[in-house]
Design a protein around this motif. Sequence first.
Motif, PDB file in Angstrom:
ATOM      1  N   SER A  40       0.840  -1.196   0.000  1.00 47.49           N
ATOM      2  CA  SER A  40       0.000   0.000   0.000  1.00 47.49           C
ATOM      3  C   SER A  40       0.872   1.242   0.000  1.00 47.49           C
ATOM      4  CB  SER A  40      -0.886   0.011   1.255  1.00 47.49           C
ATOM      5  OG  SER A  40      -1.588  -1.191   1.380  1.00 47.49           O
ATOM      6  N   PHE A  96       0.884   5.699  -0.246  1.00 47.10           N
ATOM      7  CA  PHE A  96       0.092   6.892  -0.001  1.00 47.10           C
ATOM      8  C   PHE A  96       0.919   8.130  -0.297  1.00 47.10           C
ATOM      9  CE2 PHE A  96      -3.146   4.504   2.285  1.00 47.10           C
ATOM     10  CZ  PHE A  96      -2.436   3.427   2.773  1.00 47.10           C
ATOM     11  N   LEU A  99       4.680  13.986   1.177  1.00 47.63           N
ATOM     12  CA  LEU A  99       5.241  12.818   1.840  1.00 47.63           C
ATOM     13  C   LEU A  99       4.746  11.550   1.169  1.00 47.63           C
ATOM     14  CD1 LEU A  99       4.465  13.973   5.483  1.00 47.63           C
ATOM     15  CD2 LEU A  99       6.755  13.826   4.506  1.00 47.63           C
ATOM     16  N   SER A 146      -0.335  19.657   9.795  1.00 52.23           N
ATOM     17  CA  SER A 146      -0.179  18.205   9.838  1.00 52.23           C
ATOM     18  C   SER A 146      -0.450  17.612   8.454  1.00 52.23           C
ATOM     19  CB  SER A 146      -1.108  17.616  10.888  1.00 52.23           C
ATOM     20  OG  SER A 146      -2.430  18.009  10.658  1.00 52.23           O
ATOM     21  N   PRO A 147       0.035  16.412   8.204  1.00 52.84           N
ATOM     22  CA  PRO A 147      -0.170  15.788   6.893  1.00 52.84           C
ATOM     23  C   PRO A 147      -1.643  15.465   6.625  1.00 52.84           C
ATOM     24  CG  PRO A 147       1.605  14.709   8.110  1.00 52.84           C
ATOM     25  CD  PRO A 147       0.893  15.588   9.079  1.00 52.84           C
ATOM     26  N   TYR A 177       0.831  12.019   1.033  1.00 53.06           N
ATOM     27  CA  TYR A 177       0.277  12.993   1.965  1.00 53.06           C
ATOM     28  C   TYR A 177       0.860  14.363   1.614  1.00 53.06           C
ATOM     29  CZ  TYR A 177      -1.636   9.459   5.151  1.00 53.06           C
ATOM     30  OH  TYR A 177      -2.374   8.437   5.710  1.00 53.06           O
ATOM     31  N   PHE A 205       7.189   6.378   6.302  1.00 51.07           N
ATOM     32  CA  PHE A 205       7.139   7.640   5.573  1.00 51.07           C
ATOM     33  C   PHE A 205       8.518   7.994   5.022  1.00 51.07           C
ATOM     34  CE2 PHE A 205       3.013   9.650   6.203  1.00 51.07           C
ATOM     35  CZ  PHE A 205       2.473   8.877   7.216  1.00 51.07           C
ATOM     36  N   GLY A 206       8.528   8.611   3.850  1.00 51.84           N
ATOM     37  CA  GLY A 206       9.740   9.215   3.332  1.00 51.84           C
ATOM     38  C   GLY A 206       9.954  10.579   3.983  1.00 51.84           C
ATOM     39  N   THR A 207      11.052  11.227   3.625  1.00 51.41           N
ATOM     40  CA  THR A 207      11.374  12.518   4.228  1.00 51.41           C
ATOM     41  C   THR A 207      10.617  13.669   3.586  1.00 51.41           C
ATOM     42  OG1 THR A 207      13.259  12.708   2.742  1.00 51.41           O
ATOM     43  CG2 THR A 207      13.679  11.800   4.937  1.00 51.41           C
ATOM     44  N   LEU A 213      -4.034  13.214   3.676  1.00 52.99           N
ATOM     45  CA  LEU A 213      -3.966  12.259   2.582  1.00 52.99           C
ATOM     46  C   LEU A 213      -4.558  12.846   1.305  1.00 52.99           C
ATOM     47  CD1 LEU A 213      -3.309   9.278   1.807  1.00 52.99           C
ATOM     48  CD2 LEU A 213      -5.717   8.777   2.263  1.00 52.99           C
ATOM     49  N   LYS A 245       2.868  -2.288   9.000  1.00 58.73           N
ATOM     50  CA  LYS A 245       3.960  -1.320   9.090  1.00 58.73           C
ATOM     51  C   LYS A 245       3.865  -0.318   7.957  1.00 58.73           C
ATOM     52  CE  LYS A 245       8.025  -0.802  11.318  1.00 58.73           C
ATOM     53  NZ  LYS A 245       8.225  -0.916  12.774  1.00 58.73           N
ATOM     54  N   LEU A 246       3.891   0.939   8.301  1.00 55.81           N
ATOM     55  CA  LEU A 246       3.868   2.003   7.301  1.00 55.81           C
ATOM     56  C   LEU A 246       5.073   2.895   7.541  1.00 55.81           C
ATOM     57  CD1 LEU A 246       2.074   3.204   5.001  1.00 55.81           C
ATOM     58  CD2 LEU A 246       1.158   4.756   6.727  1.00 55.81           C
ATOM     59  N   GLN A 281       1.664  18.143   3.129  1.00 56.26           N
ATOM     60  CA  GLN A 281       1.864  18.807   4.410  1.00 56.26           C
ATOM     61  C   GLN A 281       2.265  20.256   4.159  1.00 56.26           C
ATOM     62  OE1 GLN A 281       4.894  17.136   7.063  1.00 56.26           O
ATOM     63  NE2 GLN A 281       3.750  17.851   8.856  1.00 56.26           N
ATOM     64  N   ARG A 305       3.141  -2.341   4.642  1.00 61.53           N
ATOM     65  CA  ARG A 305       2.275  -3.516   4.693  1.00 61.53           C
ATOM     66  C   ARG A 305       1.148  -3.258   5.688  1.00 61.53           C
ATOM     67  NH1 ARG A 305       6.291  -8.546   4.612  1.00 61.53           N
ATOM     68  NH2 ARG A 305       8.109  -7.611   3.599  1.00 61.53           N
TER      69      ARG A 305
END
Lengths: 115, 109
Positions: free
Chosen positions: B32, B34, B88, B43-44, B36, B99-101, B46, B96-97, B38, B93
């Motif tokens: 999965s 996503f 972002l 805040s982020p 986001y 985030f990139g920087t 979606l 566990k998700l 920001q 899975r």
Amino acid sequence: EAGVAQSPRYKIIEKRQSVAFWCNPISGHATLYWYQQILGQGPKLLIQFQNNGVVDDSQLPKDRFSAERLKGVDSTLKIQPAKLEDSAVYLCASSRRDRADEKLFFGSGTQLSVL
Amino acid sequence: QKEVEQNSGPLSVPEGAIASLNCTYSDRGSQSFFWYRQYSGKSPELIMSIYSNGDKEDGRFTAQLNKASQYVSLLIRDSQPSDSATYLCAGGRYDKLIFGTGTRLQVFP
């Protein structure tokens, strides 16, 4: 529908002091997350709750950070004692289901400055 | 260490142009993805999710996923100054998700 509520919005403390943050998720959301976002970086998961049980706290510095979610609703995150490197925005998020790959609804965050 | 990587930018595009944001991930088990948005000091939120290979369009936004190459991209058509924000990328899975920087996008008039 009310969003994720967080308080305080800002907090300034000196190193070695303690601080606590509060979060109230969207009503009915089973999963609650605390993220730490350091300036210029993406959010890093600190702890994930499913109802009032901990699902993942592998990145929580347990010697100084603690979190609880009583009655499966609101949650508090505490830092004691704080270090300079804890300066960051602490984001609370919630999601409907118990999956990490679910849409997250973020609160407005608490900006912490440790001097 | 499973990672999600993005170019930090800034990516500067003129108003009306197409902005192309890219993201790569290391965990082949990720299912999965996503995007986001920001805004500074906020805040982020979606804007897109994608789960299958190919393109997914929503208004001016198109997400693209290529699992074989392990990359995800976001195209913003007819970019507006109000699109200026950090984007972002997140992938993972069910349990566990990550985030990139983030990539900072600047759209100038």
